[in-house]
Scaffold this active site. Structure first.
Site, PDB file in Angstrom:
ATOM      1  N   THR A   1       0.825  -1.218   0.000  1.00  0.00           N
ATOM      2  CA  THR A   1       0.000   0.000   0.000  1.00  0.00           C
ATOM      3  C   THR A   1       0.859   1.268   0.000  1.00  0.00           C
ATOM      4  O   THR A   1       1.892   1.328   0.663  1.00  0.00           O
ATOM      5  CB  THR A   1      -0.915   0.006   1.243  1.00  0.00           C
ATOM      6  OG1 THR A   1      -1.685  -1.197   1.228  1.00  0.00           O
ATOM      7  CG2 THR A   1      -1.843   1.204   1.264  1.00  0.00           C
TER       8      THR A   1
ATOM      9  N   GLY B   1      -4.187   2.222  -2.578  1.00  0.00           N
ATOM     10  CA  GLY B   1      -4.355   1.046  -1.717  1.00  0.00           C
ATOM     11  C   GLY B   1      -4.992  -0.091  -2.489  1.00  0.00           C
ATOM     12  O   GLY B   1      -4.303  -0.956  -3.035  1.00  0.00           O
TER      13      GLY B   1
ATOM     14  N   GLU C   1      -6.263  -6.366   3.078  1.00  0.00           N
ATOM     15  CA  GLU C   1      -6.153  -7.557   2.217  1.00  0.00           C
ATOM     16  C   GLU C   1      -7.390  -7.719   1.335  1.00  0.00           C
ATOM     17  O   GLU C   1      -7.925  -8.810   1.159  1.00  0.00           O
ATOM     18  CB  GLU C   1      -5.864  -8.806   3.058  1.00  0.00           C
ATOM     19  CG  GLU C   1      -4.481  -8.719   3.697  1.00  0.00           C
ATOM     20  CD  GLU C   1      -4.086  -9.934   4.505  1.00  0.00           C
ATOM     21  OE1 GLU C   1      -4.278 -11.047   4.001  1.00  0.00           O
ATOM     22  OE2 GLU C   1      -3.584  -9.742   5.618  1.00  0.00           O
TER      23      GLU C   1
ATOM     24  N   SER D   1     -14.146  -5.191   1.646  1.00  0.00           N
ATOM     25  CA  SER D   1     -15.347  -5.979   1.329  1.00  0.00           C
ATOM     26  C   SER D   1     -15.847  -5.706  -0.093  1.00  0.00           C
ATOM     27  O   SER D   1     -16.301  -6.614  -0.796  1.00  0.00           O
ATOM     28  CB  SER D   1     -16.454  -5.659   2.336  1.00  0.00           C
ATOM     29  OG  SER D   1     -16.070  -6.118   3.607  1.00  0.00           O
TER      30      SER D   1
ATOM     31  N   PRO E   1       0.635   5.852  -0.039  1.00  0.00           N
ATOM     32  CA  PRO E   1      -0.268   6.928   0.390  1.00  0.00           C
ATOM     33  C   PRO E   1      -1.346   7.244  -0.661  1.00  0.00           C
ATOM     34  O   PRO E   1      -2.478   7.543  -0.310  1.00  0.00           O
ATOM     35  CB  PRO E   1       0.673   8.121   0.599  1.00  0.00           C
ATOM     36  CG  PRO E   1       1.991   7.496   0.928  1.00  0.00           C
ATOM     37  CD  PRO E   1       2.058   6.216   0.151  1.00  0.00           C
TER      38      PRO E   1
HETATM   39  C1  LIG Z   1      -4.732  -2.112  10.273  1.00  0.00           C
HETATM   40  C2  LIG Z   1      -4.248  -2.129   8.862  1.00  0.00           C
HETATM   41  C3  LIG Z   1      -3.135  -2.901   8.522  1.00  0.00           C
HETATM   42  C4  LIG Z   1      -2.647  -2.881   7.212  1.00  0.00           C
HETATM   43  N1  LIG Z   1      -1.517  -3.606   6.902  1.00  0.00           N
HETATM   44  C5  LIG Z   1      -1.025  -3.551   5.632  1.00  0.00           C
HETATM   45  C6  LIG Z   1       0.195  -4.230   5.296  1.00  0.00           C
HETATM   46  O1  LIG Z   1       0.800  -4.926   6.125  1.00  0.00           O
HETATM   47  N2  LIG Z   1       0.677  -4.096   4.035  1.00  0.00           N
HETATM   48  C7  LIG Z   1       0.055  -3.354   3.086  1.00  0.00           C
HETATM   49  O2  LIG Z   1       0.553  -3.288   1.960  1.00  0.00           O
HETATM   50  N3  LIG Z   1      -1.100  -2.690   3.376  1.00  0.00           N
HETATM   51  C8  LIG Z   1      -1.646  -2.763   4.616  1.00  0.00           C
HETATM   52  N4  LIG Z   1      -2.801  -2.095   4.939  1.00  0.00           N
HETATM   53  C9  LIG Z   1      -3.417  -1.266   3.929  1.00  0.00           C
HETATM   54  C10 LIG Z   1      -4.669  -1.881   3.363  1.00  0.00           C
HETATM   55  O3  LIG Z   1      -4.352  -2.974   2.550  1.00  0.00           O
HETATM   56  C11 LIG Z   1      -5.429  -0.770   2.634  1.00  0.00           C
HETATM   57  O4  LIG Z   1      -5.943   0.089   3.633  1.00  0.00           O
HETATM   58  C12 LIG Z   1      -6.536  -1.317   1.751  1.00  0.00           C
HETATM   59  O5  LIG Z   1      -6.006  -1.987   0.650  1.00  0.00           O
HETATM   60  C13 LIG Z   1      -7.438  -0.188   1.244  1.00  0.00           C
HETATM   61  O6  LIG Z   1      -6.652   0.800   0.652  1.00  0.00           O
HETATM   62  P1  LIG Z   1      -6.824   2.337   1.061  1.00  0.00           P
HETATM   63  O7  LIG Z   1      -6.764   2.418   2.543  1.00  0.00           O
HETATM   64  O8  LIG Z   1      -5.849   3.122   0.268  1.00  0.00           O
HETATM   65  O9  LIG Z   1      -8.290   2.675   0.614  1.00  0.00           O
HETATM   66  P2  LIG Z   1      -8.786   2.929  -0.908  1.00  0.00           P
HETATM   67  O10 LIG Z   1      -8.152   1.952  -1.842  1.00  0.00           O
HETATM   68  O11 LIG Z   1      -8.656   4.364  -1.191  1.00  0.00           O
HETATM   69  O12 LIG Z   1     -10.299   2.545  -0.754  1.00  0.00           O
HETATM   70  C14 LIG Z   1     -11.166   3.282   0.126  1.00  0.00           C
HETATM   71  C15 LIG Z   1     -12.469   2.568   0.206  1.00  0.00           C
HETATM   72  O13 LIG Z   1     -13.069   2.527  -1.087  1.00  0.00           O
HETATM   73  C16 LIG Z   1     -13.849   1.378  -1.210  1.00  0.00           C
HETATM   74  N5  LIG Z   1     -13.408   0.608  -2.385  1.00  0.00           N
HETATM   75  C17 LIG Z   1     -12.178   0.181  -2.655  1.00  0.00           C
HETATM   76  N6  LIG Z   1     -12.151  -0.537  -3.799  1.00  0.00           N
HETATM   77  C18 LIG Z   1     -13.411  -0.544  -4.272  1.00  0.00           C
HETATM   78  C19 LIG Z   1     -14.036  -1.098  -5.394  1.00  0.00           C
HETATM   79  N7  LIG Z   1     -13.330  -1.831  -6.284  1.00  0.00           N
HETATM   80  N8  LIG Z   1     -15.370  -0.906  -5.568  1.00  0.00           N
HETATM   81  C20 LIG Z   1     -16.081  -0.160  -4.674  1.00  0.00           C
HETATM   82  N9  LIG Z   1     -15.545   0.389  -3.578  1.00  0.00           N
HETATM   83  C21 LIG Z   1     -14.234   0.203  -3.358  1.00  0.00           C
HETATM   84  C22 LIG Z   1     -13.665   0.546   0.078  1.00  0.00           C
HETATM   85  O14 LIG Z   1     -14.732   0.811   0.965  1.00  0.00           O
HETATM   86  C23 LIG Z   1     -12.386   1.084   0.609  1.00  0.00           C
HETATM   87  O15 LIG Z   1     -12.271   0.897   2.009  1.00  0.00           O
HETATM   88  C24 LIG Z   1      -3.314  -2.120   6.239  1.00  0.00           C
HETATM   89  C25 LIG Z   1      -4.449  -1.381   6.575  1.00  0.00           C
HETATM   90  C26 LIG Z   1      -4.915  -1.383   7.868  1.00  0.00           C
HETATM   91  C27 LIG Z   1      -6.145  -0.587   8.197  1.00  0.00           C
END
Ligand SMILES: Cc1cc2nc3c(=O)[nH]c(=O)nc-3n(C[C@H](O)[C@H](O)[C@H](O)COP(=O)(O)OP(=O)(O)OC[C@H]3O[C@@H](n4cnc5c(N)ncnc54)[C@H](O)[C@@H]3O)c2cc1C
Length: 380
Positions: free
Chosen positions: A127, A132, A361, A364, A129
């Site tokens: 991930t 994700g 990972e 939903s 900034p």
């Molecule tokens: C406690 C914690 C531990 C983590 N550990 C790791 C780690 O070890 N390594 C690592 O690489 N990452 C890690 N992450 C990051 C995590 O994988 C990301 O937070 C996740 O992939 C979502 O990316 P984002 O936060 O950038 O949200 P975004 O990608 O910006 O998405 C925001 C929201 O948009 C919605 N969304 C996303 N995709 C879709 C879609 N296709 N269709 C409709 N809605 C959608 C979802 O509701 C999502 O939550 C961790 C996160 C947390 C909270």
């Protein structure tokens, strides 16, 4: 003692039942107690799980990939007792998974025994900034310079950030557009700067990382340049079901806490459990737990036994188990009344522990997309 009746289901072999009992005993008698210092607690858990032999489950043993049913049983059992113990266990697998699945003999020899013994702590850095869920658009770059790769960029929300010994890092190497131009690297911790420690609702080591012209040897790449996206997705797919299993452990604990509270809390001339509304809630919670367990162990069995593409089943297991656990835990908090939102009470802790599992990972929404794509493939 959690309900273990599901272990008689046909998905399991005797070794799975043995593991469940052994780990259960370990949790009750040998799990290190929390000191309140997060990093030390996490390190102590990794070392204790390694010394007890449980971390061997999370790495390939030379010939075989990790057994997903064993991983799921381990995560369910650990999560029932401690979210941090589950986290410590899970990250060793996720952080080294690409090495287990795609590493060279030398890479496996160098890292996997240390991951399995608890001597080396692993992290998975995908991930960024600005990206994700949409991992194909990551911007961290790796450029070849003689016998080295030079990595520049930032990763965020990286579990074990700050305590890991290596970061399995994904970066753009430019063989193609988007997902086709990524590669995976083993980056030792000394090449990574911890830009910021991040606090979340359920505390565990987490950080933003900076790669400031980080130089690593050419043979630190996993697989071929350009294969990073596939490597990352296959690693996530291997462990997806186990995120559901951790949620199942939390939900099972919340149900047990609810049963304990309802049967002891005085209500009128009896207890809360005599109330039909309470009974209906308990029934719904038990249904949620059993449905999750069925989906998880079906998908894990499919993954181990092979022969079928289980991506849809794994996505269903993660989606249902994490969403259902949130509802079960919320119902348990509600049943506890004011005690349910009081710090130090187990269900309050579970209420915070479950939340991130619906996001990381594959959120939903992403799981729904995987399921729908697979369904529509068959419909057209
Ligand atoms: C406690 C914690 C531990 C983590 N550990 C790791 C780690 O070890 N390594 C690592 O690489 N990452 C890690 N992450 C990051 C995590 O994988 C990301 O937070 C996740 O992939 C979502 O990316 P984002 O936060 O950038 O949200 P975004 O990608 O910006 O998405 C925001 C929201 O948009 C919605 N969304 C996303 N995709 C879709 C879609 N296709 N269709 C409709 N809605 C959608 C979802 O509701 C999502 O939550 C961790 C996160 C947390 C909270």
């Amino acid at each position: 003692m959690p309900d273990r009746s599901h272990l008689s289901w046909p998905f399991f072999e005797p070794k799975h039942r043995e593991l469940a009992h052994k780990l259960q005993r370990w949790c009750e008698t040998q799990m290190p107690e929390a000191s309140g210092h997060l990093d030390e607690d996490c390190r102590a858990l990794v070392q204790a799980l390694g010394s007890a032999g449980f971390l061997k489950l999370s790495v390939a043993d030379g010939k075989h990939r990790p057994d997903v049913r064993s991983l799921a049983i381990a995560r369910e059992t650990l999560a029932y007792h401690s979210a941090l113990a589950d986290f410590a266990f899970a990250m060793q697998g996720l952080g080294s998974g690409a090495i287990s699945l795609f590493g060279t003999v030398e890479q496996k020899r160098e890292w996997l025994p240390r991951v399995a013994s608890g001597e080396a702590i692993a992290a998975f850095a995908m991930t960024e900034p600005e990206c994700g869920s949409d991992a194909a658009n990551m911007q961290t770059s790796a450029m070849r310079d003689g016998n080295e790769w030079v990595i520049v960029g930032e990763k965020t929300l990286i579990s074990n950030g700050g305590i890991a010994d290596f970061y399995l890092t994904f970066a753009r190497t430019g063989e193609g557009e988007g997902a086709r131009g990524l590669s995976a690297f083993i980056v030792p911790a000394e090449n990574v700067q911890i830009a910021e420690r991040i606090e979340v609702v359920a505390p565990h080591p987490l950080a933003r990382l900076k790669y400031d012209n980080a130089r690593i040897p050419a043979d630190s790449i996993i697989g071929e340049a350009g294969e990073g996206f596939r490597i990352g997705m296959e690693t996530l797919n291997l462990f997806r079901v186990t995120v559901g299993a951790a949620a199942l452990g939390f939900a099972r604990r919340a149900l047990d806490e609810a049963l304990g509270f309802a049967t002891s809390r005085r209500f009128g001339s009896g207890t809360l459990a005599d109330n039909p509304v309470t009974q209906a809630k308990l029934a719904d919670m038990a249904l949620g737990v059993d449905a999750s367990a069925l989906l998880i162990y079906r998908a894990a069995w499919q993954q181990d036994v092979g022969g079928t593409d289980n991506r849809r089943a794994a996505a269903m297991a993660k989606l249902h188990a994490t969403e259902s656990a949130q509802r079960v835990i919320d119902a348990s908090v509600q049943m506890h009344g004011g005690a349910g939102v009081t710090r130090g009470v187990k269900v309050e802790e579970l209420y915070r522990d479950i939340r991130a599992l619906r996001i990381y990972e594959g959120a939903s929404e992403v799981q729904r997309q995987i399921i729908a794509k697979d369904l529509l493939k068959g419909a057209s």
